[in-house]
Scaffold this active site. Structure first.
Site, PDB file in Angstrom:
ATOM      1  N   CYS A   1       0.828  -1.205   0.000  1.00 32.82           N
ATOM      2  CA  CYS A   1       0.000   0.000   0.000  1.00 32.82           C
ATOM      3  C   CYS A   1       0.861   1.252   0.000  1.00 32.82           C
ATOM      4  CB  CYS A   1      -0.918   0.004   1.230  1.00 32.82           C
ATOM      5  SG  CYS A   1      -0.020   0.021   2.794  1.00 32.82           S
ATOM      6  N   CYS A   2       2.194   1.101  -0.096  1.00 33.12           N
ATOM      7  CA  CYS A   2       3.076   2.270  -0.083  1.00 33.12           C
ATOM      8  C   CYS A   2       4.008   2.209  -1.281  1.00 33.12           C
ATOM      9  CB  CYS A   2       3.892   2.307   1.208  1.00 33.12           C
ATOM     10  SG  CYS A   2       4.922   0.860   1.408  1.00 33.12           S
ATOM     11  N   ILE A   3       4.724   3.291  -1.533  1.00 29.07           N
ATOM     12  CA  ILE A   3       5.586   3.344  -2.702  1.00 29.07           C
ATOM     13  C   ILE A   3       6.724   2.332  -2.583  1.00 29.07           C
ATOM     14  CG2 ILE A   3       7.139   5.152  -1.847  1.00 29.07           C
ATOM     15  CD1 ILE A   3       6.926   6.334  -4.737  1.00 29.07           C
TER      16      ILE A   3
END
Length: 235
Positions: A143-145
């Site tokens: 859910c994050c870069i």
């Protein structure tokens, strides 16, 4: 866009040369000249689609494969068999409404069809795993870069996404360094042609397309990363 990151898992291997009563042991000199070539490192390449804005950054994946090939590695490609978060029209940089794609099927474009579901990846069968960048690593894997991948799963890991200031647009994603620090990881400033090696955790990272620069600089940085990965495997 995201830096390439590598998680290295060393494996132990041994080889025995059985001797029988029908064969005498070769001399030390003969053994030296007749020894079989060392097997290459077994590397898992994990893709997250096809295309920088909704999948794997294709240039990064291609450069990794080239350098692994040159290094004599045995590569197996994996991707999750799940729907993409969304599909981006790369001519506009905007989502394509009412269009859906499968991450494994899209990744197979890069793998030329030779790909396996990520669910079947067994760490014991590989010396290292490499995750190319691209927004798909964030959208379809986490859910994050993507550069934060190692920081999320390994406490106190050292990684690099390049520089920590945008420097007039040369490092447009420099803010990612702060996200890495917020997770308790250490960010190490590196140039685009460099790689950082966390010897303790056996993690190697390079900025790749975190930097706005000529393609050959990206390629060189990925080469440095792959070289360090293969050295860590001892193969």
């Amino acid at each position: 866009m995201a830096a390439v990151r590598v998680l290295v898992a060393p494996r132990l291997a041994s080889a025995l040369l059985p001797l029988s009563r029908y064969h005498r042991a070769p001399s030390q000199r003969a053994a030296l000249h007749s020894s079989a070539p060392r097997p290459g490192a077994r590397v898992a390449l994990v893709l997250s689609g096809c295309g920088v804005y909704d999948g794997t950054e294709i240039h990064e994946a291609s450069a990794i494969l080239v350098h692994l090939s040159r290094g004599g590695a045995e590569v197996q490609i994996f991707a999750p068999d799940v729907p993409q978060m969304h599909v981006i029209d790369h001519t506009k940089g905007e989502p394509s409404e009412r269009e859906s794609r499968n991450v494994l099927a899209e990744s197979a474009r890069i793998a030329r069809g030779k790909i396996t579901s990520l669910a079947q990846l067994n760490a014991a069968n590989h010396d290292a795993a490499i995750f190319p960048g691209g927004f798909g690593a964030a959208k379809n894997l986490l859910c994050c870069i993507a550069p934060v991948l190692a920081a999320k799963v390994i406490k106190g890991v050292e990684v690099t996404v390049g520089h920590e200031q945008e420097e007039g647009g040369k490092w447009p994603y420099a803010g990612t360094a702060e996200a890495i620090k917020a997770l308790g990881a250490k960010h190490c400033v590196k140039g685009v042609t460099e790689a950082h090696v966390d010897q303790k955790n056996k993690v190697v990272t390079t900025p790749a397309f975190m930097c706005e620069t000529a393609l050959h600089h990206i390629h060189d940085g990925i080469g440095a990363m792959v070289k360090n990965v293969l050295e860590l495997t001892g193969k």
